[in-house]
Design a protein around this motif. Structure first.
Motif, PDB file in Angstrom:
ATOM      1  N   ASP A 121       7.723  26.626   5.602  1.00  0.00           N
ATOM      2  CA  ASP A 121       6.257  26.490   5.546  1.00  0.00           C
ATOM      3  C   ASP A 121       5.784  25.757   4.293  1.00  0.00           C
ATOM      4  OD1 ASP A 121       6.911  28.388   3.682  1.00  0.00           O
ATOM      5  OD2 ASP A 121       5.590  29.943   4.460  1.00  0.00           O
ATOM      6  N   ASP A 122       6.533  24.734   3.852  1.00  0.00           N
ATOM      7  CA  ASP A 122       6.249  24.078   2.573  1.00  0.00           C
ATOM      8  C   ASP A 122       5.750  22.639   2.732  1.00  0.00           C
ATOM      9  OD1 ASP A 122       6.030  24.208  -0.172  1.00  0.00           O
ATOM     10  OD2 ASP A 122       8.127  23.739  -0.551  1.00  0.00           O
ATOM     11  N   ASP A 123       5.050  22.324   3.790  1.00  0.00           N
ATOM     12  CA  ASP A 123       4.429  21.006   3.996  1.00  0.00           C
ATOM     13  C   ASP A 123       5.394  19.832   3.886  1.00  0.00           C
ATOM     14  OD1 ASP A 123       1.962  22.237   4.403  1.00  0.00           O
ATOM     15  OD2 ASP A 123       1.460  22.167   2.270  1.00  0.00           O
ATOM     16  N   GLY A 124       6.625  20.003   4.325  1.00  0.00           N
ATOM     17  CA  GLY A 124       7.569  18.900   4.363  1.00  0.00           C
ATOM     18  C   GLY A 124       8.167  18.493   3.039  1.00  0.00           C
ATOM     19  N   VAL A 125       7.958  19.287   1.991  1.00  0.00           N
ATOM     20  CA  VAL A 125       8.472  18.941   0.664  1.00  0.00           C
ATOM     21  C   VAL A 125       9.929  19.367   0.553  1.00  0.00           C
ATOM     22  CG1 VAL A 125       8.185  19.324  -1.818  1.00  0.00           C
ATOM     23  CG2 VAL A 125       6.183  19.209  -0.333  1.00  0.00           C
ATOM     24  N   VAL A 126      10.781  18.484  -0.013  1.00  0.00           N
ATOM     25  CA  VAL A 126      12.187  18.797  -0.283  1.00  0.00           C
ATOM     26  C   VAL A 126      12.361  18.855  -1.790  1.00  0.00           C
ATOM     27  CG1 VAL A 126      14.571  18.015  -0.031  1.00  0.00           C
ATOM     28  CG2 VAL A 126      12.952  17.691   1.856  1.00  0.00           C
ATOM     29  N   HIS A 127      12.986  19.932  -2.261  1.00  0.00           N
ATOM     30  CA  HIS A 127      13.166  20.180  -3.687  1.00  0.00           C
ATOM     31  C   HIS A 127      14.626  19.991  -4.079  1.00  0.00           C
ATOM     32  CE1 HIS A 127       9.156  21.980  -3.718  1.00  0.00           C
ATOM     33  NE2 HIS A 127       9.509  22.552  -2.580  1.00  0.00           N
ATOM     34  N   SER A 128      14.882  19.916  -5.377  1.00  0.00           N
ATOM     35  CA  SER A 128      16.240  19.766  -5.898  1.00  0.00           C
ATOM     36  C   SER A 128      16.625  20.988  -6.708  1.00  0.00           C
ATOM     37  CB  SER A 128      16.345  18.527  -6.794  1.00  0.00           C
ATOM     38  OG  SER A 128      16.096  17.369  -6.048  1.00  0.00           O
ATOM     39  N   GLU A 129      17.922  21.285  -6.710  1.00  0.00           N
ATOM     40  CA  GLU A 129      18.461  22.380  -7.505  1.00  0.00           C
ATOM     41  C   GLU A 129      19.862  21.999  -7.953  1.00  0.00           C
ATOM     42  OE1 GLU A 129      17.953  26.779  -6.601  1.00  0.00           O
ATOM     43  OE2 GLU A 129      19.995  26.415  -5.857  1.00  0.00           O
ATOM     44  N   THR A 130      20.210  22.388  -9.155  1.00  0.00           N
ATOM     45  CA  THR A 130      21.550  22.145  -9.686  1.00  0.00           C
ATOM     46  C   THR A 130      22.196  23.486  -9.998  1.00  0.00           C
ATOM     47  OG1 THR A 130      20.845  20.054 -10.648  1.00  0.00           O
ATOM     48  CG2 THR A 130      22.862  21.017 -11.516  1.00  0.00           C
ATOM     49  N   LEU A 131      23.429  23.675  -9.548  1.00  0.00           N
ATOM     50  CA  LEU A 131      24.175  24.891  -9.838  1.00  0.00           C
ATOM     51  C   LEU A 131      25.286  24.563 -10.831  1.00  0.00           C
ATOM     52  CD1 LEU A 131      24.789  26.635  -6.379  1.00  0.00           C
ATOM     53  CD2 LEU A 131      22.942  26.998  -8.012  1.00  0.00           C
ATOM     54  N   THR A 132      25.273  25.255 -11.957  1.00  0.00           N
ATOM     55  CA  THR A 132      26.321  25.104 -12.968  1.00  0.00           C
ATOM     56  C   THR A 132      27.163  26.372 -12.943  1.00  0.00           C
ATOM     57  OG1 THR A 132      24.852  23.752 -14.314  1.00  0.00           O
ATOM     58  CG2 THR A 132      26.793  24.681 -15.409  1.00  0.00           C
ATOM     59  N   ARG A 133      28.438  26.202 -12.675  1.00  0.00           N
ATOM     60  CA  ARG A 133      29.345  27.348 -12.546  1.00  0.00           C
ATOM     61  C   ARG A 133      29.579  28.007 -13.896  1.00  0.00           C
ATOM     62  NH1 ARG A 133      33.529  28.598  -8.606  1.00  0.00           N
ATOM     63  NH2 ARG A 133      34.915  30.116  -9.554  1.00  0.00           N
TER      64      ARG A 133
END
Length: 142
Positions: A121-133
């Motif tokens: 339900d986020d109006d078509g927005v794509v977000h980024s995330e970085t995972l550091t182990r």
């Protein structure tokens, strides 16, 4: 040149120019990570993420911390299930009263996972995330 030798030289040439794929070891996704990103409301976040392998699937839990008085309270903020194909881990998750998907791509050995996520339900927005182990630490016995 013998037939076997010509065959070997031909295969080496095909591998060198990329016609025959060379399979690398499958990335290891399981572990504990720190996630960095920007929430859908524009605020920066840092969360702990635990990825556990369960057969061919992965259980993924994002954990947020908040301070209550003098205590730190850890709360699961998202929970999901994922599958891996090659260097990609795709996870469907539930976040409060909505759901979404995140797709992580493994970096080179030891490099962070790079993710892109969206909510239903986020109006078509794509977000980024970085995972550091985080490093695997075994407590010393006393």
């Amino acid at each position: 040149m013998t037939r076997a030798r010509r065959f070997a030289v031909g295969i080496i040439a095909l591998v060198a120019i990329g016609v025959v794929p060379v399979f690398a070891a499958e990335p290891v996704f399981e572990g504990v990570y720190i996630a960095h990103g920007i929430d859908s409301d524009g605020t920066h976040y840092r969360r702990a993420v635990n990825i556990e392998r369960d057969g061919d699937k992965f259980a993924v839990t994002w954990v947020s911390a908040r301070i209550v008085g003098e205590a730190i309270v850890l709360e699961p903020s998202w929970v999901g299930v994922g599958i891996a194909i090659g260097d990609t881990l795709s996870v469907g998750f539930v976040a409060g009263d909505t759901f979404g998907i995140i797709v992580y791509r493994a970096g080179a050995d030891g490099q962070p996972l790079s993710g892109r996520w969206a909510l239903a339900d986020d109006d078509g927005v794509v977000h980024s995330e970085t995972l550091t182990r985080l490093p695997d630490v075994v407590p010393e016995s006393t």
